[in-house]
Structures are given as C-alpha cells and as structure tokens.
Design an enzyme around this catalytic site. Structure first.
Site, PDB file in Angstrom:
ATOM      1  N   THR A  73       7.544  41.254  68.953  1.00  0.00           N
ATOM      2  CA  THR A  73       8.268  42.502  69.194  1.00  0.00           C
ATOM      3  C   THR A  73       7.354  43.722  69.335  1.00  0.00           C
ATOM      4  O   THR A  73       7.523  44.540  70.236  1.00  0.00           O
ATOM      5  CB  THR A  73       9.264  42.726  68.047  1.00  0.00           C
ATOM      6  OG1 THR A  73      10.232  41.666  68.098  1.00  0.00           O
ATOM      7  CG2 THR A  73       9.967  44.064  68.150  1.00  0.00           C
ATOM      8  N   LYS A 155      15.045  48.395  65.272  1.00  0.00           N
ATOM      9  CA  LYS A 155      13.810  48.136  64.521  1.00  0.00           C
ATOM     10  C   LYS A 155      12.898  49.355  64.589  1.00  0.00           C
ATOM     11  O   LYS A 155      12.686  49.916  65.677  1.00  0.00           O
ATOM     12  CB  LYS A 155      13.074  46.935  65.117  1.00  0.00           C
ATOM     13  CG  LYS A 155      13.856  45.635  65.031  1.00  0.00           C
ATOM     14  CD  LYS A 155      13.056  44.485  65.612  1.00  0.00           C
ATOM     15  CE  LYS A 155      13.888  43.214  65.620  1.00  0.00           C
ATOM     16  NZ  LYS A 155      13.177  42.094  66.257  1.00  0.00           N
ATOM     17  N   ASP A 156      12.289  49.699  63.471  1.00  0.00           N
ATOM     18  CA  ASP A 156      11.391  50.860  63.461  1.00  0.00           C
ATOM     19  C   ASP A 156      10.230  50.671  64.428  1.00  0.00           C
ATOM     20  O   ASP A 156       9.818  51.605  65.117  1.00  0.00           O
ATOM     21  CB  ASP A 156      10.922  51.181  62.028  1.00  0.00           C
ATOM     22  CG  ASP A 156      10.264  50.018  61.299  1.00  0.00           C
ATOM     23  OD1 ASP A 156       9.775  49.081  61.946  1.00  0.00           O
ATOM     24  OD2 ASP A 156      10.218  50.071  60.050  1.00  0.00           O
ATOM     25  N   ARG A 157       9.669  49.442  64.496  1.00  0.00           N
ATOM     26  CA  ARG A 157       8.501  49.252  65.359  1.00  0.00           C
ATOM     27  C   ARG A 157       8.850  49.432  66.840  1.00  0.00           C
ATOM     28  O   ARG A 157       8.000  49.835  67.635  1.00  0.00           O
ATOM     29  CB  ARG A 157       7.838  47.895  65.117  1.00  0.00           C
ATOM     30  CG  ARG A 157       8.725  46.665  65.276  1.00  0.00           C
ATOM     31  CD  ARG A 157       7.936  45.416  64.854  1.00  0.00           C
ATOM     32  NE  ARG A 157       8.701  44.190  64.876  1.00  0.00           N
ATOM     33  CZ  ARG A 157       9.482  43.745  63.886  1.00  0.00           C
ATOM     34  NH1 ARG A 157       9.622  44.474  62.790  1.00  0.00           N
ATOM     35  NH2 ARG A 157      10.116  42.596  63.978  1.00  0.00           N
ATOM     36  N   ASP A 284      17.949  39.711  69.491  1.00  0.00           N
ATOM     37  CA  ASP A 284      16.853  39.009  68.809  1.00  0.00           C
ATOM     38  C   ASP A 284      17.352  38.321  67.544  1.00  0.00           C
ATOM     39  O   ASP A 284      17.043  37.152  67.300  1.00  0.00           O
ATOM     40  CB  ASP A 284      15.749  40.004  68.464  1.00  0.00           C
ATOM     41  CG  ASP A 284      14.524  39.308  67.889  1.00  0.00           C
ATOM     42  OD1 ASP A 284      13.933  38.471  68.602  1.00  0.00           O
ATOM     43  OD2 ASP A 284      14.162  39.593  66.732  1.00  0.00           O
ATOM     44  N   ASP A 329      11.262  42.958  75.180  1.00  0.00           N
ATOM     45  CA  ASP A 329       9.930  42.926  74.570  1.00  0.00           C
ATOM     46  C   ASP A 329       9.306  41.538  74.613  1.00  0.00           C
ATOM     47  O   ASP A 329       8.111  41.383  74.445  1.00  0.00           O
ATOM     48  CB  ASP A 329      10.014  43.442  73.119  1.00  0.00           C
ATOM     49  CG  ASP A 329      11.004  42.645  72.278  1.00  0.00           C
ATOM     50  OD1 ASP A 329      11.911  41.979  72.839  1.00  0.00           O
ATOM     51  OD2 ASP A 329      10.888  42.700  71.039  1.00  0.00           O
ATOM     52  N   HIS A 330      10.116  40.525  74.833  1.00  0.00           N
ATOM     53  CA  HIS A 330       9.673  39.133  74.963  1.00  0.00           C
ATOM     54  C   HIS A 330      10.911  38.302  75.259  1.00  0.00           C
ATOM     55  O   HIS A 330      12.037  38.819  75.161  1.00  0.00           O
ATOM     56  CB  HIS A 330       8.990  38.614  73.682  1.00  0.00           C
ATOM     57  CG  HIS A 330       9.793  38.862  72.443  1.00  0.00           C
ATOM     58  ND1 HIS A 330      10.914  38.128  72.120  1.00  0.00           N
ATOM     59  CD2 HIS A 330       9.695  39.818  71.478  1.00  0.00           C
ATOM     60  CE1 HIS A 330      11.441  38.599  71.003  1.00  0.00           C
ATOM     61  NE2 HIS A 330      10.741  39.631  70.599  1.00  0.00           N
ATOM     62  N   HIS A 471      10.185  32.948  68.970  1.00  0.00           N
ATOM     63  CA  HIS A 471       9.387  33.227  70.173  1.00  0.00           C
ATOM     64  C   HIS A 471       7.965  33.467  69.694  1.00  0.00           C
ATOM     65  O   HIS A 471       7.652  33.236  68.540  1.00  0.00           O
ATOM     66  CB  HIS A 471       9.967  34.457  70.876  1.00  0.00           C
ATOM     67  CG  HIS A 471      10.174  35.600  69.928  1.00  0.00           C
ATOM     68  ND1 HIS A 471       9.175  36.483  69.588  1.00  0.00           N
ATOM     69  CD2 HIS A 471      11.250  35.950  69.169  1.00  0.00           C
ATOM     70  CE1 HIS A 471       9.634  37.342  68.684  1.00  0.00           C
ATOM     71  NE2 HIS A 471      10.894  37.045  68.405  1.00  0.00           N
TER      72      HIS A 471
HETATM   73 ZN    ZN Z   1      11.389  41.221  69.585  1.00  0.00          ZN
END
Ligand code: ZN
Length: 536
Positions: A73, A155-157, A284, A329-330, A471
């Site tokens: 991510t 998600k924070d990231r 996700d 992101d993936h 993933h």
């Molecule tokens: Zn992800």
C-alpha cells in the site's frame, strides 16, 4: 444505511451551482481504490452502472502498472502523485528495518517520524518525512500558493503519501473516527461525518441483498484455521468497527468526508487549481478477509460503483470544473483454496519454513550462532543482523541464500550487490524482468541485504489467522491496475497499451499547465487523456 449517511450529509452541503468551465480544471480529484486490480476491473466493468461506469467513459488504461516488485500500500500510493517509482520515493514497503536507529524497535513504518519521542512502528508519530520527493499537490502549491492540497483516506499512509509534506487538510480513519496529524482547524463537515458514522456504527447492519451476478458467486470455501469464506454479505453487529472497515460502508464514509471537505473548503472555487486525494480502503480489507472472487468482493464492488456515483453527483452539484483520475495502489490475488477450484493449479500457501525467523533459527543451529540472525518475512526484503561480526554476517548471508534458492516455492533471490548493478528500468513496465521490478523497489539505505521472490500464486500467508489472501508480489496480478482519466464532456477510449502509475502525476501536471522539468520524474505525460501533453 450507507445511502442514508451520504444523502444526509450531502443535503447539508448542497451549494448553488456556479457554472465555470475554463480549461484547465479547477479541481483535480485523485481516487485510489486499495487492491483494485486490473483483473477485478476487467471482470466487473460490464456490471458497473454508476460512478465506475461514468469514469470508464473517459480514457481507460486497462493495463496500468504499479511497476515495482514490492506491491504494498505505501509504495503504491507513493507512486501515484509523485511521478516516481519507489526507488526514488524511498517508500520501499509499508515498513522496513533500520538497524542504525537508537530505539529497540528497528522496524520503521513508512509514514512515521522514527526520531519523534515515543514513536514505534505500531504506535507512530505520523509524518511524510520518509517520502524523498514532492507530490503534485506540493508542486502546485509552490507554483500557485493559493492552491489547496487535501487528502482523505481510510488509511493514514494513503493520505500521507498522496498529499506529501505540505497538506492543507489531511484526514484518515483512526479506529472509529476521522482524525488528522496536522495542526489545522477541523472543518465542520468532519464533525458531521464523524457523528453520522458513529450513529451508523452504533446500530447493527443487516446483510446486503445480493444481485444475481453476485449471488452466483456465493460458494462456501473452507480455509484451515478460519471460518469458511465466499458467501458473506456484510451483516454487522452493533459497534463492530472492524467489520465496518471490512465492508463497503467504509468507503461510503470516506467519500462523505471527501464531499464535506470539498464543501467546507470550497475546493475548485479558488484562484488556483486544488487537489483532492481520496484513498478508498474497503476493497483491500474485503480482499484480505474474504479473497477476490466470492460474493463479498462482488457486493463490495457494486456498492463502490454506487458510492462513487453519488460522490460524482455531489461534485456535479457544486458547479466546479473538475477532472478525475482513478487507480489503485496494487492489485491482488484470490485465496489459494478457491483459486485451485478455479483452475489455478499451482495456487498454494507459503511454506512457514521460509519465514526469516525460521530460516534464522535453522542457520543459528547449523553455524552455532545465536538467533536472530535475519529480520524480515518470507518474501521481499530480508536483513542480516548487523550486530554479528562481518565474518559471521557473510556466513549467514551465504547460508541464507543457499536455503532460499534451494526451496521449490522460491522463484529468485537478488542480493543488494545484484540490485546495485542494475539501472532503474525506464521502458514499458509490462516488459520488465524480475530484477528490474525489484530494482524499482530498491533504496540503498532502506532495502534488505537480499530480496526473496516467491513463485507465482504462492500466497505469503502460511497459517491463516485473520487475512486469507494478500498481495505484495512482483507478479502481474499484484502489479496490474486500472488507470482511468475522466473529465465532464470528454469521451475517451480504452487503451490496451501499458501505462505506469508514475505517469499520472506528469499527465495531471500537463492538464493544469504546471511545468515539470524533463527527467525530473520517472513518469511521462500520457497522450489520449484530457491533458494536452507538452511536445518534447
Ligand atoms: Zn493497499
């Protein structure tokens, strides 16, 4: 109920239309759907009738790539608005090992400041300091100081990597409510959204009704150590925040917050172009908890389509001239137990003996050393313990390479020396070799002493606890993602030629006439989009 939250808040936010259609657009909306593989987009495209159908009328790169090897991510989100692969963004994984830092916890979270007092990889001081390059939002602000750089995500990231070092507002889900790491005044809509979500969470939620296409996917799949998956429909008991995060209602809440920020900040109505980044995380969690080919993912994607449609309708109602990019992101792959039923004969779970901790113990017994000798997981970056003598480090590395390379589930092992000899790849990502993919994930300060690549369809979850699928591999089911460009009044086409998520940033820069110096980013402007690419 999800519809209720969105409708209730959207009604509060309704603003009179103020038609303005000058090119370039005044608001860029960048949506990342976490784990939305190109395989899922292809499979479901014909089922979409709302937001995803609308965006599919723009330019669709159905063979987009998160081109690097470590398809996680944080690295994935770091490519989308920087124009750079992780080798340049420095975001090689969701976390990495830094044996030089003073604290006992040597694992560094990708979006933390490890020098902040009390920060650890699990209870961290959130920061963009690990991101080595600027984002589009930062560069736009540098050019036009009135521009606003705003992010909201599950998600924070995701929020940190898409907005970067200078954000005006940044909100992310923090275990039951939207929170921020910035010293900013909370916009009124965040309080409204948090209150609406709290009411939603406090009540039980009935199962969603499956349309025939989804019902046809309902088949129970047995998973050792876990309840069967495949037939779920997101029934949730009162107060169950975990179940909420793993349901499509979560993305409804994130989009509600995004609409609220658009309203409160009057995004797209200032003198400079604004950027709104949105990280939708439910797909996700659904992929991890239930896999990608059951009724659960089907219901999730049908709801996602509807929720994005509601959000675009809200944007329409503001009268702002906006453009949208949607990507991921993936990608991801299904759980091996169901993949085998669907004809993927080599789908399997990783041998727990490949875990770095297990290999470390085996080598310690063999060489008469004391574990831990290695840090890492069963694939990706693995680090040799730096507190060993250099002679012992060399012996441990040699032994570890022998063990991993001899294992039938391992496709390749690349050492730091191997990767340092390879230039960062620049050609079409569909043609990159495995070592080139690994090179695009390599950072000399942060990467491991070697990188383990498992064979295709080997799921790196050995013993199942919560997640049944994941993933993170360099294989195309994890790398290939859709990239959709859409602008009102612009009709595009579906493009089979490959594109790279690092191309999104220079394409959006061209769309808003923001100059990007040649060679300053890995990506390039994509023709055939609403942008007019500068001629070289
Ligand atoms: Zn992800």
């Amino acid at each position: 109920m999800r519809k209720f939250v969105f409708a209730a808040v959207a009604a509060l936010l309704a603003v009179p239309a103020a038609a303005q259609q000058p090119p370039p657009p005044k608001l860029l909306v960048v949506i990342s759907v976490d784990q939305f593989s190109a395989d899922l987009f292809d499979e479901y495209r014909a089922q979409f009738t709302a937001g995803l159908a609308r965006l599919s009328e723009g330019t669709v790169f159905r063979n987009g790539y998160q081109a690097h090897a470590n398809t996680e991510t944080c690295p994935g989100h770091s490519t989308i608005l920087t124009g750079d692969h992780p080798a340049r963004t420095g975001i090689i994984g969701n976390s990495w090992i830094d044996q030089s830092i003073a604290r006992a916890d040597k694992t560094v979270y990708c979006a933390e400041d490890p020098s902040a007092p009390g920060s650890s990889h699990s209870h961290y001081a959130l920061s963009a300091m690990q991101l080595r390059v600027p984002t589009l939002g930062e560069l736009t602000k540098a050019r036009w100081p009135a521009s606003r750089n705003v992010a909201v995500a599950g998600k924070d990231r995701a929020a940190v990597m898409m907005s970067g070092h200078r954000a005006d507002q940044r909100w992310f889900w923090d275990g039951g409510r939207f929170a921020t790491d910035l010293s900013v005044r909370q916009p009124p809509s965040i309080a409204v959204t948090n209150a609406a979500v709290a009411r939603l969470l406090a009540a039980p939620s009935p199962a969603l009704e499956a349309p025939p296409f989804c019902a046809s996917k309902a088949q129970p799949i047995a998973v050792a150590g876990h309840a069967p998956v495949g037939t779920g429909a997101f029934a949730r008991s009162a107060g169950d925040a975990d179940a909420f995060e793993g349901s499509p209602a979560f993305d409804g809440a994130i989009l509600t917050a995004a609409a609220g920020l658009t309203h409160d900040m009057r995004l797209g109505q200032g003198s400079a172009p604004d950027l709104l980044s949105i990280g939708l995380s439910a797909t996700d969690y659904v992929g991890h908890y239930y896999g990608t080919e059951g009724q659960e993912m089907c219901l999730n994607l049908i709801e996602l389509d509807r929720e994005i449609g509601d959000f675009l309708s809200y944007l329409d109602s503001t009268g702002v001239d906006y453009a949208v990019v949607l990507t991921a992101d993936h990608g991801g792959q299904d759980l091996p137990e169901r993949a085998r039923l669907h004809g993927v004969a080599d789908a399997q779970r990783v041998d727990p003996a490949l875990a770095a901790s297990a290999v470390s113990k085996a080598i310690a017994a063999d060489l008469g050393l004391t574990a831990p000798l290695l840090f890492g997981d069963s694939m990706g970056d693995i680090y040799v313990n730096r507190s060993l003598s250099s002679a012992d480090q060399a012996r441990v590395l040699a032994q570890a390479l022998r063990i991993y390379r001899a294992h039938p589930q391992v496709e390749a092992v690349f050492t730091r020396d191997d990767l340092e000899r390879v230039p960062v790849p620049a050609g079409s990502p569909d043609t990159w070799s495995l070592i080139e993919r690994a090179r695009a994930s390599f950072d000399p300060q942060r990467s491991g002493d070697f990188v383990v690549i498992l064979k295709p369809h080997v799921t790196p979850i050995g013993h199942v606890t919560k997640s049944v699928a994941t993933h993170g591999s360099p294989w195309d089911y994890d790398r290939r993602v859709p990239i959709l460009f859409w602008r009102p009044g612009f009709r595009g086409a579906t493009v089979a030629a490959p594109a790279d998520t690092v191309d999104i940033m220079p394409t959006l820069a061209a769309l808003i006439d923001l100059p990007i110096a040649a060679g300053s980013v890995d990506g390039h402007c994509l023709d055939g989009t609403p942008a007019f690419c500068p001629q070289p």
